[in-house]
Scaffold this active site. Structure first.
Site, short mmCIF file in Angstrom:
data_model
loop_
_atom_site.label_atom_id
_atom_site.label_comp_id
_atom_site.label_asym_id
_atom_site.label_seq_id
_atom_site.Cartn_x
_atom_site.Cartn_y
_atom_site.Cartn_z
N GLY A 177 0.84 -1.20 0.00
CA GLY A 177 0.00 0.00 0.00
C GLY A 177 0.87 1.24 0.00
O GLY A 177 1.83 1.35 0.78
N GLY A 196 -0.90 4.46 -0.72
CA GLY A 196 -1.84 5.58 -0.58
C GLY A 196 -2.71 5.34 0.64
O GLY A 196 -2.19 5.16 1.76
N SER A 197 -4.02 5.29 0.42
CA SER A 197 -4.91 5.12 1.56
C SER A 197 -4.69 3.80 2.28
O SER A 197 -5.00 3.66 3.47
CB SER A 197 -6.37 5.22 1.11
OG SER A 197 -6.67 4.20 0.18
N GLU A 240 -11.45 -0.44 -5.26
CA GLU A 240 -10.50 0.33 -6.07
C GLU A 240 -10.74 0.11 -7.56
O GLU A 240 -9.81 0.04 -8.35
CB GLU A 240 -9.06 -0.04 -5.69
CG GLU A 240 -8.75 0.09 -4.23
CD GLU A 240 -9.10 1.46 -3.65
OE1 GLU A 240 -9.26 2.42 -4.42
OE2 GLU A 240 -9.25 1.55 -2.44
C1 BEZ Z 1 -2.78 2.09 -1.96
O1 BEZ Z 1 -1.78 1.45 -2.28
O2 BEZ Z 1 -2.85 2.65 -0.88
C2 BEZ Z 1 -3.91 2.16 -2.87
C3 BEZ Z 1 -3.72 1.90 -4.19
C4 BEZ Z 1 -4.78 1.98 -5.04
C5 BEZ Z 1 -6.01 2.34 -4.59
C6 BEZ Z 1 -6.19 2.61 -3.26
C7 BEZ Z 1 -5.14 2.52 -2.40
#
Ligand code: BEZ
Length: 196
Positions: free
Chosen positions: A25, A27-28, A99
């Site tokens: 991860g 991002g969120s 997602e």
């Molecule tokens: C993430 O890696 O945090 C992520 C990637 C794509 C969509 C949402 C979160």
């Protein structure tokens, strides 16, 4: 590429037969792990940078006023830090749906940062929104991206919160990300963004 990536992701066979998978991860997923996991470890990947270049019509914005969320862009020699989760394969299905707005599963080598085994790495996957997806917005001046983030709201909440949560999560990891921190510095004050 079609906007809904759920079916494309279900066609991935790379981890068939595995009873656990490492999910990276960036991002969120760093600060919002609302799925069951067996273990989580800080980790990084090589050759990618985090960029707020993906449009969000379904979580942090609307079709009329999309927000901006993180994706990854190739940059030779770069390192992107995040959080790795060891999960059961069935956990991916709801994430594919969550997602679905342009993100495709991508196989990646991830390197753990927590010192439990020097240089330890594993194959895993991440969700990548590449420039050929319909929601991709791409590069823009930092001030313009910050302004868009300040104005956008969606079913998952204000776009501003997404950015600020990511900043806090990166600080907690002891990670510097110049792009993300520069955007946070440029965020207009909330009252300015709402016109009050
Ligand atoms: C993430 O890696 O945090 C992520 C990637 C794509 C969509 C949402 C979160």
């Amino acid at each position: 590429m079609t906007l809904d990536t759920t079916l494309l992701n279900r066609r991935m066979t790379h981890f068939d037969g595995h009873d656990e998978i490492w999910l990276f991860g960036y991002g969120s997923l760093i600060w919002k792990a609302d799925f069951p996991f067996l273990e989580r470890r800080p980790a990084h990947i090589h050759g990618w940078v985090r960029r707020f270049w993906q449009g969000s019509h379904d979580h942090r914005g609307t079709p009329e006023a999309p927000g901006r969320v993180a994706t990854l862009v190739r940059e030779p020699g770069a390192i992107c830090h995040g959080m790795a989760y060891r999960i059961a394969p069935e956990v991916l299905r709801p994430l594919d749906v969550r997602e679905k707005n342009g993100y495709l599963r991508e196989v990646i080598r991830l390197h753990f940062d927590d010192g439990q085994g020097e240089g330890e790495s594993a194959e895993g996957l991440l969700y990548l929104a590449s420039e050929d997806n319909a929601a991709f917005l791409g590069e823009a001046p930092l001030d313009a991206i910050a302004e868009q983030i300040a104005m956008a709201h969606g079913p998952s909440g204000p776009n501003r919160d997404y950015l600020l949560n990511l900043v806090q999560a990166l600080r907690d990891l002891g990670v510097d990300d110049p792009h993300v921190f520069a955007l946070a510095r440029r965020l207009p004050h909330p009252s300015a963004a709402s016109g009050r």
